[in-house]
Design a protein around this motif. Structure first.
Motif: not given
Length: 277
Positions: A23, A27, A114, A137, A140, A142, A144, A181, A184, A254, A256
Motif C-alpha cells: 500500500y 501511495e 477514471t 481522490e 484513484v 474509492f 466505501s 483492488c 481495506e 473501503r 480502492v
C-alpha cells in the motif's frame, strides 16, 4: 491484503506487513505520478503563454503590413519580409499546438479512464444507496461500504445482503482485468475484549478484509492476483469517534480501485523528454 491470528494470528501479522508495504509503495507511486502531472501542467501553461505571444506577434505583423498597403498606393501584397515573418510565426504556432495537444492527451488520459470507471461503478453498484459511496481522490477510485451492509457487530462473517453488493463490484472488477483492488477494513475506536479469535481492532479489520476477498474470489470469480488485503483498524476515521452515529460511519470497508498507471506514466515521461529537446 492478508492477515489473521495464532496460526491465523501469525499469518495476519505477516499479511498486514506485506499489505502495508504494498500500500505504501502504491501511495509512493501515485505521488510520483502526481508530481509528474504537476510538472507537465506547468509546461503546458508555459506553452500556452508562448502561443499567446506568437499570436500577438502575428497580429502585429498583419497590422504593420496593412499599414504599408494603405500608405503605398502601388503596394497590393505584403512585403516579402513581412510575409516570411508571418509564415515563420505560424509554423511556430503549429509546433506549439502539436506539443500542447500531446500534453493535453497525456494529462486527460487517466482522468478519462477514471471517469469511465466511476460511471460504470455508479450505474452497476447502485449509488442511490446512502450506505455506499463512490468518489475519486487524486485519480484513484474509492468505493466505501458501510459496516452494517457487510457484517454484524463485532463479526467478520459477510452477510447475505453484502454478497449482493459485492457481486456488483465483482462484475466491474472482472470487466477490468488490468485493474487492482485493495480491500481495506476500517473499525471505530471501541476496543474489543480480546477474547476468542480476535485480539483487537487490527485483527477485526484484517479479518473483514480477507473475508470479503474470499467472497470475491471463491464465490464471484474475481482473480486473486487483482486483490490486496489491508486492515487499517481505527486509525483513519472519517469523523471523530465521539458519538454512536460517528462510530457507525467509521466502521466501513473501503475498496480502492487502482488502474495500472504504467502506460500513463510512460506517456508523461516521454513528453517531458520531448520538451527538453
Amino acid at each position: 491484503m492478508k492477515k489473521i491470528v495464532i496460526a491465523l494470528s501469525v499469518m495476519a501479522l505477516l499479511t498486514s506487513c506485506v499489505s502495508k508495504k504494498k500500500y505504501t509503495d502504491l501511495e509512493a507511486r501515485n505521488k510520483e505520478t502526481q508530481d509528474l502531472l504537476n510538472t507537465a501542467t506547468v509546461k503546458l501553461n508555459s506553452c500556452l503563454e508562448e502561443k499567446a505571444g506568437l499570436m500577438a506577434r502575428v497580429d502585429g505583423l498583419k497590422e504593420h503590413n496593412q499599414t504599408l498597403i494603405t500608405t503605398s498606393k502601388d503596394m497590393t501584397i505584403l512585403t516579402t519580409k513581412g510575409a516570411q515573418s508571418i509564415e515563420k510565426a505560424l509554423e511556430s504556432i503549429k509546433e506549439k499546438d502539436l506539443k500542447i495537444s500531446r500534453m493535453q492527451d497525456a494529462l486527460t488520459k487517466k482522468d478519462s479512464v477514471t471517469l469511465a470507471l466511476v460511471t460504470s461503478l455508479k450505474s452497476s453498484v447502485g449509488i442511490s444507496d446512502p450506505d455506499i459511496e463512490i468518489n475519486v481522490e487524486k485519480g484513484v477510485v474509492f468505493i466505501s461500504i458501510a459496516d452494517k451492509l457487510l457484517f454484524k457487530t463485532g463479526s467478520y462473517d459477510v452477510t447475505d445482503k453484502a454478497k449482493g453488493v459485492l457481486a456488483k463490484v465483482a462484475k466491474v472488477v472482472n470487466d477490468k482485468p488490468d485493474f487492482e483492488c485493495m480491500v481495506e477494513g476500517h473499525t471505530d475506536n471501541v476496543p474489543l475484549n480480546g477474547s476468542g479469535v480476535l485480539l483487537d481492532n487490527w485483527d477485526l479489520s484484517v479479518k473483514r478484509s480477507t473475508s470479503i476477498i474470499r467472497v470475491l474470489t471463491n464465490q464471484l470469480g474475481v482473480k486473486p492476483e487483482q486483490l490486496i488485503a489491508a486492515g487499517r483498524s481505527s486509525y483513519i476515521p472519517l469523523v471523530a469517534n465521539d458519538s454512536a452515529e460517528n462510530r457507525a460511519r467509521n466502521r466501513r470497508t473501503r475498496i480502492v480501485v487502482l488502474p495500472k498507471i504504467d502506460q500513463f506514466y510512460e506517456m508523461i515521461e516521454k513528453e517531458m523528454k520531448k520538451q527538453k529537446q
